[in-house]
Motif scaffolding. Structure first.
Motif, PDB file in Angstrom:
ATOM      1  N   GLY A   4       0.627  -1.566   0.025  1.00 22.56           N
ATOM      2  CA  GLY A   4      -0.222  -0.479  -0.263  1.00 22.56           C
ATOM      3  C   GLY A   4       0.586   1.066   0.023  1.00 22.56           C
ATOM      4  O   GLY A   4       2.163   1.703  -0.360  1.00 22.56           O
ATOM      5  N   CYS A   5       0.124   2.275   0.041  1.00 22.64           N
ATOM      6  CA  CYS A   5       1.003   4.054   0.151  1.00 22.64           C
ATOM      7  C   CYS A   5       1.598   4.379   1.627  1.00 22.64           C
ATOM      8  O   CYS A   5       0.382   3.536   2.834  1.00 22.64           O
ATOM      9  CB  CYS A   5       0.024   4.936  -0.558  1.00 22.64           C
ATOM     10  SG  CYS A   5       1.036   6.501  -0.224  1.00 22.64           S
ATOM     11  N   SER A   6       2.004   4.835   1.378  1.00 28.78           N
ATOM     12  CA  SER A   6       3.067   5.376   2.878  1.00 28.78           C
ATOM     13  C   SER A   6       1.614   5.894   3.325  1.00 28.78           C
ATOM     14  O   SER A   6       1.892   6.396   4.744  1.00 28.78           O
ATOM     15  CB  SER A   6       4.362   6.115   2.587  1.00 28.78           C
ATOM     16  OG  SER A   6       5.353   4.517   1.988  1.00 28.78           O
ATOM     17  N   GLY A  62      -4.401   1.248  -3.836  1.00 23.71           N
ATOM     18  CA  GLY A  62      -3.695   2.413  -3.930  1.00 23.71           C
ATOM     19  C   GLY A  62      -5.040   3.268  -3.220  1.00 23.71           C
ATOM     20  O   GLY A  62      -5.398   3.005  -2.517  1.00 23.71           O
ATOM     21  N   HIS A  63      -5.431   4.554  -2.934  1.00 20.30           N
ATOM     22  CA  HIS A  63      -5.520   5.269  -2.566  1.00 20.30           C
ATOM     23  C   HIS A  63      -6.149   6.475  -4.022  1.00 20.30           C
ATOM     24  O   HIS A  63      -5.402   7.594  -3.947  1.00 20.30           O
ATOM     25  CB  HIS A  63      -5.807   6.119  -1.005  1.00 20.30           C
ATOM     26  CG  HIS A  63      -4.914   6.696  -1.461  1.00 20.30           C
ATOM     27  ND1 HIS A  63      -4.915   7.973  -0.280  1.00 20.30           N
ATOM     28  CD2 HIS A  63      -2.735   6.607  -1.141  1.00 20.30           C
ATOM     29  CE1 HIS A  63      -3.347   8.513  -0.840  1.00 20.30           C
ATOM     30  NE2 HIS A  63      -2.165   7.523  -0.781  1.00 20.30           N
ATOM     31  N   TYR A  64      -7.474   7.048  -3.254  1.00 22.11           N
ATOM     32  CA  TYR A  64      -7.933   8.410  -4.422  1.00 22.11           C
ATOM     33  C   TYR A  64      -6.925   9.627  -3.866  1.00 22.11           C
ATOM     34  O   TYR A  64      -7.051   9.795  -2.167  1.00 22.11           O
ATOM     35  CB  TYR A  64      -9.266   8.548  -4.024  1.00 22.11           C
ATOM     36  CG  TYR A  64     -10.116   7.523  -5.289  1.00 22.11           C
ATOM     37  CD1 TYR A  64     -10.102   7.384  -7.172  1.00 22.11           C
ATOM     38  CD2 TYR A  64     -10.816   6.683  -4.738  1.00 22.11           C
ATOM     39  CE1 TYR A  64     -10.679   6.432  -7.157  1.00 22.11           C
ATOM     40  CE2 TYR A  64     -11.833   6.310  -5.329  1.00 22.11           C
ATOM     41  CZ  TYR A  64     -10.861   5.893  -6.648  1.00 22.11           C
ATOM     42  OH  TYR A  64     -11.929   4.832  -7.555  1.00 22.11           O
ATOM     43  N   GLY A  65      -6.776  10.270  -4.068  1.00 27.94           N
ATOM     44  CA  GLY A  65      -6.127  11.741  -3.619  1.00 27.94           C
ATOM     45  C   GLY A  65      -4.664  11.685  -3.411  1.00 27.94           C
ATOM     46  O   GLY A  65      -4.369  12.668  -2.598  1.00 27.94           O
ATOM     47  N   CYS A  66      -4.170  10.334  -4.193  1.00 27.23           N
ATOM     48  CA  CYS A  66      -2.981  10.501  -3.698  1.00 27.23           C
ATOM     49  C   CYS A  66      -1.940  11.276  -3.887  1.00 27.23           C
ATOM     50  O   CYS A  66      -1.454  11.413  -4.882  1.00 27.23           O
ATOM     51  CB  CYS A  66      -1.957   8.579  -3.842  1.00 27.23           C
ATOM     52  SG  CYS A  66      -0.468   7.928  -3.924  1.00 27.23           S
ATOM     53  N   GLY A  67      -1.173  11.951  -3.197  1.00 30.45           N
ATOM     54  CA  GLY A  67       0.479  12.835  -3.345  1.00 30.45           C
ATOM     55  C   GLY A  67       1.037  12.340  -3.730  1.00 30.45           C
ATOM     56  O   GLY A  67       1.304  13.166  -5.080  1.00 30.45           O
TER      57      GLY A  67
HETATM   58 CO    CO Z   1      -0.983   7.768  -1.672  1.00 35.73          CO
END
Ligand code: CO
Length: 196
Positions: free
Chosen positions: A41-43, A97-102
């Motif tokens: 996943g994302c940090s 993942g996720h929406y709005g990922c920086g």
């Molecule tokens: Co992200």
């Protein structure tokens, strides 16, 4: 020296509450870990693996990096996948993942972010590969679509990893899933899944 004492206080309360509910919980986990799931996943602090799927310690093996990227030469991620597949024998690998990922948003910008731009190149590559799907979209929609495409591409990178190919060729039961998380409502969406 600031010791973050409040964290230790919270930790003691947390361990005590679990032990009161289940006195053998930590002893059981200390004896072995046998998770069935690997989470990539994302940090991002808003996307914590165990909490999102409401699972306790011991249930998910976790690797996180900026924008949940699986790079074929990233020894860190590959080592995690190898250990999960060959030793823990997880049955499912989830790329979430996720929406709005920086990280995804930064990959679409033209200005300099420093060292991280080398990492973000992997996401820019996804954007270039799917330029036709992003053309003409507004900024938010473009980010959302690229967040989804990035998950799907990273799922494909997991599928093509030599460790996963070897496991499948040996008949090991292993499913790869692509999910995306909505930070605005806390809900997951299933994007794809594969067993070959
Ligand atoms: Co992200």
């Amino acid at each position: 020296m600031k010791t973050l004492e409040h964290f230790f206080e919270r930790n003691r309360k947390w361990a005590k509450a679990i032990t009161e509910r289940d006195p053998g919980f930590f002893a059981g986990l200390a004896a072995q870990q046998k998770p069935e799931y690997l989470w990539i996943g994302c940090s991002d602090s808003r996307v914590p693996a165990n909490q999102i799927v409401d699972l306790p310690p011991g249930e998910i093996f976790v690797h996180r990096n900026i924008a949940n990227v699986v790079v074929h030469s990233d020894l860190n991620c590959l080592s995690v996948i190898q250990f999960a597949v060959e030793v823990l024998k997880v049955k499912h690998i989830i790329v979430c993942g996720h929406y709005g990922c920086g990280g995804v948003m930064a990959s679409m910008e033209n200005h300099d972010h420093g060292l991280i731009d080398n990492w973000l190149c992997h996401i820019s590559d996804v954007g270039r590969k799917h330029a036709d799907k992003l053309e003409g979209l507004g900024e938010k929609e473009k980010t959302d679509v690229l967040c989804e495409l990035n998950v799907i591409e990273q799922v494909n990178n997991v599928r093509n990893a030599s460790i996963v190919q070897k496991a499948w060729s040996q008949g090991q039961e292993l499913y790869i899933h692509g999910w995306i998380y909505n930070i605005e409502n806390g809900l997951l969406k299933d994007l794809c899944s594969f067993d070959t």
